[in-house]
Motif scaffolding. Structure first.
Motif, PDB file in Angstrom:
ATOM      1  N   GLY A 290       0.800  -1.216   0.000  1.00  0.00           N
ATOM      2  CA  GLY A 290       0.000   0.000   0.000  1.00  0.00           C
ATOM      3  C   GLY A 290       0.830   1.263   0.000  1.00  0.00           C
ATOM      4  O   GLY A 290       0.298   2.352  -0.213  1.00  0.00           O
ATOM      5  N   GLN A 291       2.142   1.136   0.251  1.00  0.00           N
ATOM      6  CA  GLN A 291       3.038   2.282   0.175  1.00  0.00           C
ATOM      7  C   GLN A 291       3.813   2.229  -1.140  1.00  0.00           C
ATOM      8  O   GLN A 291       4.013   1.156  -1.711  1.00  0.00           O
ATOM      9  CB  GLN A 291       4.047   2.273   1.336  1.00  0.00           C
ATOM     10  N   ALA A 292       4.241   3.388  -1.606  1.00  0.00           N
ATOM     11  CA  ALA A 292       5.041   3.463  -2.829  1.00  0.00           C
ATOM     12  C   ALA A 292       5.992   4.646  -2.731  1.00  0.00           C
ATOM     13  O   ALA A 292       5.667   5.662  -2.109  1.00  0.00           O
ATOM     14  CB  ALA A 292       4.143   3.611  -4.059  1.00  0.00           C
ATOM     15  N   PRO A 293       7.156   4.538  -3.342  1.00  0.00           N
ATOM     16  CA  PRO A 293       8.051   5.700  -3.374  1.00  0.00           C
ATOM     17  C   PRO A 293       7.390   6.846  -4.124  1.00  0.00           C
ATOM     18  O   PRO A 293       6.532   6.628  -4.986  1.00  0.00           O
ATOM     19  CB  PRO A 293       9.276   5.183  -4.138  1.00  0.00           C
ATOM     20  N   PRO A 294       7.764   8.067  -3.844  1.00  0.00           N
ATOM     21  CA  PRO A 294       7.199   9.206  -4.563  1.00  0.00           C
ATOM     22  C   PRO A 294       7.630   9.170  -6.028  1.00  0.00           C
ATOM     23  O   PRO A 294       8.604   8.504  -6.390  1.00  0.00           O
ATOM     24  CB  PRO A 294       7.756  10.412  -3.828  1.00  0.00           C
ATOM     25  N   PRO A 295       6.918   9.888  -6.902  1.00  0.00           N
ATOM     26  CA  PRO A 295       7.128   9.718  -8.349  1.00  0.00           C
ATOM     27  C   PRO A 295       8.360  10.402  -8.930  1.00  0.00           C
ATOM     28  O   PRO A 295       8.707  10.140 -10.082  1.00  0.00           O
ATOM     29  CB  PRO A 295       5.859  10.335  -8.948  1.00  0.00           C
ATOM     30  N   GLY A 296       9.028  11.278  -8.178  1.00  0.00           N
ATOM     31  CA  GLY A 296      10.160  12.011  -8.722  1.00  0.00           C
ATOM     32  C   GLY A 296      11.447  11.742  -7.968  1.00  0.00           C
ATOM     33  O   GLY A 296      11.588  10.739  -7.259  1.00  0.00           O
ATOM     34  N   MET A 297      12.401  12.644  -8.154  1.00  0.00           N
ATOM     35  CA  MET A 297      13.648  12.653  -7.389  1.00  0.00           C
ATOM     36  C   MET A 297      13.630  13.928  -6.538  1.00  0.00           C
ATOM     37  O   MET A 297      13.301  15.001  -7.044  1.00  0.00           O
ATOM     38  CB  MET A 297      14.861  12.671  -8.311  1.00  0.00           C
ATOM     39  N   TYR A 298      14.022  13.811  -5.264  1.00  0.00           N
ATOM     40  CA  TYR A 298      13.779  14.899  -4.319  1.00  0.00           C
ATOM     41  C   TYR A 298      15.011  15.169  -3.467  1.00  0.00           C
ATOM     42  O   TYR A 298      15.790  14.267  -3.156  1.00  0.00           O
ATOM     43  CB  TYR A 298      12.621  14.530  -3.380  1.00  0.00           C
ATOM     44  N   ILE A 299      15.129  16.445  -3.039  1.00  0.00           N
ATOM     45  CA  ILE A 299      16.115  16.817  -2.034  1.00  0.00           C
ATOM     46  C   ILE A 299      15.583  18.021  -1.277  1.00  0.00           C
ATOM     47  O   ILE A 299      14.921  18.894  -1.852  1.00  0.00           O
ATOM     48  CB  ILE A 299      17.494  17.109  -2.657  1.00  0.00           C
ATOM     49  N   SER A 300      15.843  18.056   0.021  1.00  0.00           N
ATOM     50  CA  SER A 300      15.303  19.113   0.865  1.00  0.00           C
ATOM     51  C   SER A 300      16.212  20.332   0.880  1.00  0.00           C
ATOM     52  O   SER A 300      17.422  20.244   0.657  1.00  0.00           O
ATOM     53  CB  SER A 300      15.124  18.599   2.294  1.00  0.00           C
ATOM     54  N   VAL A 301      15.610  21.491   1.172  1.00  0.00           N
ATOM     55  CA  VAL A 301      16.374  22.708   1.425  1.00  0.00           C
ATOM     56  C   VAL A 301      16.988  22.654   2.817  1.00  0.00           C
ATOM     57  O   VAL A 301      18.153  22.992   3.023  1.00  0.00           O
ATOM     58  CB  VAL A 301      15.473  23.950   1.292  1.00  0.00           C
ATOM     59  N   GLU A 302      16.187  22.224   3.777  1.00  0.00           N
ATOM     60  CA  GLU A 302      16.600  22.273   5.173  1.00  0.00           C
ATOM     61  C   GLU A 302      17.671  21.226   5.484  1.00  0.00           C
ATOM     62  O   GLU A 302      17.802  20.209   4.803  1.00  0.00           O
ATOM     63  CB  GLU A 302      15.398  22.047   6.101  1.00  0.00           C
ATOM     64  N   GLN A 303      18.413  21.505   6.555  1.00  0.00           N
ATOM     65  CA  GLN A 303      19.379  20.559   7.094  1.00  0.00           C
ATOM     66  C   GLN A 303      18.786  19.865   8.320  1.00  0.00           C
ATOM     67  O   GLN A 303      18.043  20.485   9.073  1.00  0.00           O
ATOM     68  CB  GLN A 303      20.670  21.283   7.472  1.00  0.00           C
ATOM     69  N   PRO A 304      19.101  18.580   8.563  1.00  0.00           N
ATOM     70  CA  PRO A 304      19.903  17.735   7.694  1.00  0.00           C
ATOM     71  C   PRO A 304      19.180  17.430   6.392  1.00  0.00           C
ATOM     72  O   PRO A 304      17.953  17.351   6.342  1.00  0.00           O
ATOM     73  CB  PRO A 304      20.113  16.466   8.529  1.00  0.00           C
TER      74      PRO A 304
END
Length: 517
Positions: free
Chosen positions: A251-265
């Motif tokens: 019922g879970q799936a990875p999100p459809p794109g590639m991601y990186i956050s602004v915030e640290q960590p």
């Protein structure tokens, strides 16, 4: 800790190393930079030798999250604060050419990859201003970035930057294809041979741990240059970060794109299909090499964050990677200073090596073959800004402080122990017997002073090993990495196994055994 990419059957089969042989070009380092450079030179008809101390892809290339994207967090807006619009556009042009070359090469050789939209996202209102700055810098440089409210993530965000139609790869499939192509064009790829030095006029003597060869040109593609000419170790911050692959619950799936956050960590996400399952790959929680109180805590922090958003996720692989961050932000590549015009190098990709490595290879090979690359010429003529110069000063002040504190702490501990013993013994008593050997608990390591020598001792898989604690590069006191069970130097990022074997970094020699320098 083995990465998803490196977890496979079969060992690399090296070509024979033939001392005293003459080559047109010797390339040190069989990651993406070195292999693409070697292929481009072999295509031109050059006789090329690739030297790899471990095996192709063993270091950064085989431990990356493998995103081939021009949306690199908020890197373009950081560049725009230090450099002219012309310089930023040159960086973008180089990365676009690197991305296009790599994907075209994969298409031509039937190597699979996946197209994905790339996102940089913010989870706090304060961070959205950085997103808007990135959109401005990216669109000014000709990229189709846009600000969006929804990034398709399973948690709330306050906004994101989107760049469509980027790509993700399996890096070792790329490495395998490049190696086979180089060999098919008459090139030689050798593992287990470490470059030590390059001396003399043309053809230069290329000195290794297994003898010397000669070459008209040498390319240093070792992550951080192992030749100290140009003092690039003083212009690069070594960073260790963590990654994991996780199998999600039904019922879970990875999100459809590639991601990186602004915030640290930092939190990075992408997917990967493995044996019919779509795994979630996460990365982040980086730190300066050798300066974390506990590397294991950084990895655990990344896994805890992932399971908060994907309850029940099961880790299949966990690993870490090392990157080198240029203090002036712009990558270094081209002719190495004091290399007499025939030593070339590439380094400082700031964690975005899938495009920057290929761009550097294109620039280096053009220099060697007499080509002209306008964006590379522009980057070569950059001027470091005051903030970039300040970053270099701050980095090296920190290095000096760390060296002083490492040696000073050992000296203080030694004085404290010896002084206490002297007080207990009194003037006329015989010297105290030698102390019992230090035996750390399983998986642990410690540094202490034995006489005048700093000693590093650890216990791994039931075996206790005692080494010199002094890094063989510039004499820093090594630090025990409790996640990977290695000795890491906090100065410039050299790393060694628990038995003292050199893994990576600017050092070229192992740690001596038994505490004997």
């Amino acid at each position: 800790m083995t990465s998803l990419w490196l977890d496979r059957s079969g060992a690399f089969t090296s070509d024979p190393f033939e001392p005293d042989t003459k080559y047109d070009t010797v390339v040190a380092g069989a990651g993406l930079t070195g292999l693409v450079t070697a292929l481009l030179l072999a295509r031109s008809g050059q006789k090329v030798l690739v030297l790899e101390a471990r095996f192709p892809g063993a270091v950064t290339t085989g431990n990356t999250t493998a995103k081939v994207t021009l949306l690199q967090g908020t890197f373009l807006s950081q560049l725009a604060r230090q450099y002219s619009q012309k310089q930023v556009r040159a960086y973008v042009d180089g990365n676009l050419e690197g991305q296009a070359w790599l994907l075209r090469y994969l298409d031509d050789h039937g190597v699979p990859y996946q197209r994905r939209d790339a996102y940089t996202y913010a989870t706090t209102p304060q961070a959205t201003e950085k997103l808007r700055e990135e959109v401005s810098a990216g669109t000014t440089a000709g990229l189709a970035m846009e600000y969006v409210r929804d990034a398709g993530l399973p948690f709330a965000v306050h906004g994101a930057v989107r760049l469509p139609d980027q790509a993700q790869i399996h890096p070792m499939e790329v490495v395998d294809t490049l190696v086979a192509d180089i060999r098919g064009r008459g090139g030689t790829v050798v593992s287990g041979v470490r470059l030590r030095d390059v001396t003399g006029d043309l053809p230069s003597a290329v000195k290794t741990n297994r003898g010397s060869v000669r070459a008209d040109r040498v390319v240093i593609a070792t992550g951080i240059p192992v030749l100290d000419r140009g003092l690039y170790f003083a212009k690069l911050k070594p960073s260790r970060s963590y990654a994991a692959a996780l199998e999600l619950q039904e019922g879970q799936a990875p999100p459809p794109g590639m991601y990186i956050s602004v915030e640290q960590p930092t939190h990075s996400l992408r997917d990967y299909e493995h044996n019919g399952r779509r795994l979630l790959l996460v990365g982040g929680h980086g730190h300066h090499v050798g300066r974390a109180t506990s590397e294991r805590a950084h990895l655990n922090g990344l896994l805890d964050w992932t399971r908060q958003h994907y309850p029940g996720a099961v880790t299949t692989h966990a690993w870490s990677a090392q990157d080198y961050m240029a203090t002036n932000l712009m990558p270094f590549f081209g002719k190495m200073p004091r290399g007499k015009g025939h030593i070339y190098f590439g380094t400082g990709y700031n964690k975005w090596g899938m495009t920057n490595a290929v761009a550097a290879a294109l620039g280096i090979s053009a220099d060697i073959l007499g080509g002209h690359v306008p964006w590379a010429d522009t980057i070569h003529h950059r001027v470091t800004s005051p903030s970039g110069a300040f970053s270099a000063v701050a980095l090296n002040a920190g290095v000096a402080a760390k060296m002083a504190s490492g040696w000073g702490q050992l000296a203080a501990e030694g004085l404290k122990k010896e002084g206490a013993k002297a007080l207990k013994r009194g003037k006329d008593q015989a010297p105290a017997p030698a102390p019992a050997p230090v035996i750390p608990a399983e998986g642990e390591g410690t540094v202490y002073r034995e006489g005048t020598r700093p000693v590093a001792v650890s216990t791994v898989d039931g075996t206790t090993c005692k080494l010199s604690a002094v890094c063989t590069h510039l004499g820093g006191i090594v630090h025990w990495n409790d996640s990977e069970r290695t000795w890491d130097c906090p100065l410039h990022g050299s790393r060694f196994t628990n038995e003292g074997k050199l893994l990576e970094g600017p050092a070229t020699k192992d740690l001596p055994r038994d505490g004997k320098a």
